[in-house]
Write an enzyme that holds these catalytic residues in place. Structure first.
Site, PDB file in Angstrom:
ATOM      1  N   SER A 244       0.814  -1.265   0.231  1.00  0.00           N
ATOM      2  CA  SER A 244       0.100   0.045  -0.075  1.00  0.00           C
ATOM      3  C   SER A 244       0.774   1.202  -0.088  1.00  0.00           C
ATOM      4  CB  SER A 244      -0.943  -0.069   1.174  1.00  0.00           C
ATOM      5  OG  SER A 244      -0.102  -0.198   2.301  1.00  0.00           O
TER       6      SER A 244
ATOM      7  N   ASP B  37      -2.175   8.614   7.442  1.00  0.00           N
ATOM      8  CA  ASP B  37      -3.262   8.097   8.208  1.00  0.00           C
ATOM      9  C   ASP B  37      -2.601   7.223   9.040  1.00  0.00           C
ATOM     10  OD1 ASP B  37      -2.206   6.099   6.653  1.00  0.00           O
ATOM     11  OD2 ASP B  37      -3.960   5.548   5.226  1.00  0.00           O
TER      12      ASP B  37
ATOM     13  N   HIS C 147       0.534   5.220   6.934  1.00  0.00           N
ATOM     14  CA  HIS C 147       1.167   5.790   5.518  1.00  0.00           C
ATOM     15  C   HIS C 147       1.503   7.217   5.644  1.00  0.00           C
ATOM     16  CE1 HIS C 147      -1.744   2.835   4.250  1.00  0.00           C
ATOM     17  NE2 HIS C 147      -0.702   2.144   3.597  1.00  0.00           N
TER      18      HIS C 147
END
Length: 370
Positions: A49, A334, A337
Site C-alpha cells: 500500500s 493516516d 502511511h
C-alpha cells in the site's frame, strides 16, 4: 472479449515501444514541457500500500483507498493511492523523466509504454500475509502479472530488442511491511509462535531471494529495493501505547529483515551477471525525518492527518472524513502511511541522495549505468 482487446492493444503498443526504444523517445510534454527527458525506458513497480496506485480498487478487499479524502491533493482526486497525493514511486518516476506509472489493473493506451505498477495494498512476501483484508495481490502473483505482460508481447516482437529494453528499465520493489504488520504481529496468525524475530526475517528473505531471482530470470537487471521504515513509530502502533510511545519491540523486530536484505543484495551484485541492485534505506531516511522534523517543515510527528482514535491511528481514514488542513506539516497521512510531503522527500533522497540513504548507488546513478 475485453481481455482479447487489451492483449491486442498491448501488442500494438509494444511494437511502437520497441521501434522507439521502449518509450525512450516519447515525450508528450515536448521540449518546453514540465518533464525532463526519460532517463530509462520504463519503471516496473512491485510492492504494497505504500506504493499501490489502484490495483485493489476492483478487488473484493478491505484494503482500498479509492475514496475521498485519499487523493485530496492529487490531480484527479482519489485513485487508490494510500496518500493525500503522491507516493514515493510517483516522485521517482517524475525524477526519471517518466510519466506517472499506471496500475496494472487500469493500464491502457500508450500509458503502458513507460512501465506498469503491480503493487497491492495488504500484499506481502508470503502469500498468506494480509488475509484479514481478503483480496490482495501477493508478491508471487505480482511477478506472474509481470510475466503475463511479457508473455503477451514476446511472441510478436524481437526477443533481443525486448530484452535490451527490459534490462535498461528500473525495477522498484518495496515489500515486507505487511509480513510484519498484517501477519507476524496479528493475534489471529500463529506466525509469532512458530518463529522468533531472526527466524522470521530469515524465512522472509529466503523467499524474497527466490522472488527477485525470478524477476532477474525474466530479464530485469536494474533493481531498486526499499527496506522497511521505522514501523514502531507509525500512528497505528503509537495508538496501542497508553502513553503514545513508539514500540521499541516493533522497531527491533524489523532490523534483522533489513540486514538480511542488505546481505542478499550484496550477494546478488557479486554473483548475478549484469545485475545492479541498489538499497533504499527507508529506515534511516524516516528516522532522519522524525529526528529532524522541524528542519523538514514538519510540526506534527506522532498522529495521522486523517483517522479516528488515539493518535488518529485506531481506525484509518474513513470515506469523506475531513482531514487536517495543514497537511504539509504532518509526517503521517493516516494510521500507516506517510503524507505526500514525506513521500516526495524520500523519493528525492532515493533518486539523488548520498550513500547514507541509498547505496551502493542512487537511482540517478543506477539509471545512467550501462
Amino acid at each position: 472479449m475485453a481481455g482479447a482487446f487489451r492483449v491486442s492493444c498491448l501488442l500494438v503498443l509494444f511494437m511502437v515501444l520497441i521501434t522507439v526504444g521502449f518509450g525512450q523517445e516519447l515525450d508528450p510534454f515536448g521540449p518546453q514541457g514540465g518533464r525532463r527527458r526519460e532517463m530509462v525506458p520504463a519503471m516496473f513497480i512491485f510492492g504494497d500500500s505504500l506504493i499501490d496506485n489502484g490495483n485493489n480498487n476492483n478487488l473484493p478487499s478491505f484494503a482500498k483507498a479509492n475514496y475521498f479524502p485519499y487523493g485530496i491533493d492529487f490531480n484527479g482526486g482519489p485513485t487508490g493511492r494510500f496518500s493525500n497525493g503522491y507516493t514515493m514511486v510517483d516522485e521517482i518516476a517524475q525524477q526519471l523523466g517518466l510519466p506517472l506509472i499506471p496500475a496494472y489493473s487500469e493500464a491502457s493506451g500508450d500509458q503502458v509504454l513507460h512501465g506498469v505498477n503491480y503493487a497491492s495494498a495488504a500484499a506481502g512476501i508470503l502469500d498468506i500475509t494480509g488475509r484479514n483484508f481478503v483480496g490482495r495481490i501477493p508478491f508471487d502473483q505480482q511477478i506472474k502479472n509481470f510475466q503475463t505482460t511479457l508473455d503477451q508481447i514476446t511472441g510478436n516482437l524481437g526477443a533481443d530488442d525486448l530484452a535490451t529494453a527490459i534490462g535498461r528499465s528500473i525495477f522498484f520493489v518495496g515489500m515486507g511491511s505487511n509480513d510484519y504488520l498484517n501477519n507476524y504481529l496479528m493475534p489471529n496468525y500463529n506466525t509469532k509462535n512458530q518463529y522468533n524475530g531472526q527466524q522470521f526475517a530469515d524465512l522472509l528473505v529466503q523467499q524474497y531471494t527466490r522472488q527477485l531471482q525470478t524477476l532477474y530470470n525474466l530479464g530485469a537487471r536494474k533493481f531498486v529495493i526499499a527496506g522497511l521504515g521505522v514501523m514502531g513509530c507509525i500512528p497505528s502502533i503509537l495508538a496501542q501505547s497508553p502513553a503514545g510511545l513508539c514500540s521499541e519491540e516493533v522497531n527491533q523486530l524489523i532490523l534483522p529483515f533489513n540486514e538480511n536484505v542488505k546481505r542478499m543484495l550484496n550477494n546478488f551484485n557479486a554473483n548475478l551477471p549484469g545485475a545492479k541492485f541498489t538499497f533504499v534505506d527507508v529506515h534511516r531516511m524516516f528516522q532522519d525525518i522524525l529526528t529532524n522534523s522541524p528542519s523538514y517543515g514538519f510540526s506534527v510527528v506522532n498522529r495521522g492527518c486523517c483517522g479516528i482514535g488515539r493518535n488518529r491511528g485506531q481506525i484509518t481514514c474513513l470515506p469523506f472524513q475531513t482531514p487536517c488542513i495543514n497537511r504539509e506539516q504532518y509526517i503521517f497521512w493516516d494510521a500507516f502511511h506517510p503524507t505526500e510531503a514525506v513521500n516526495i522527500i524520500m523519493g528525492r533522497k532515493a533518486f539523488n541522495g548520498e550513500q547514507t540513504f541509498v547505496y551502493p548507488v542512487n537511482i540517478e546513478q543506477l539509471a545512467n549505468l550501462e
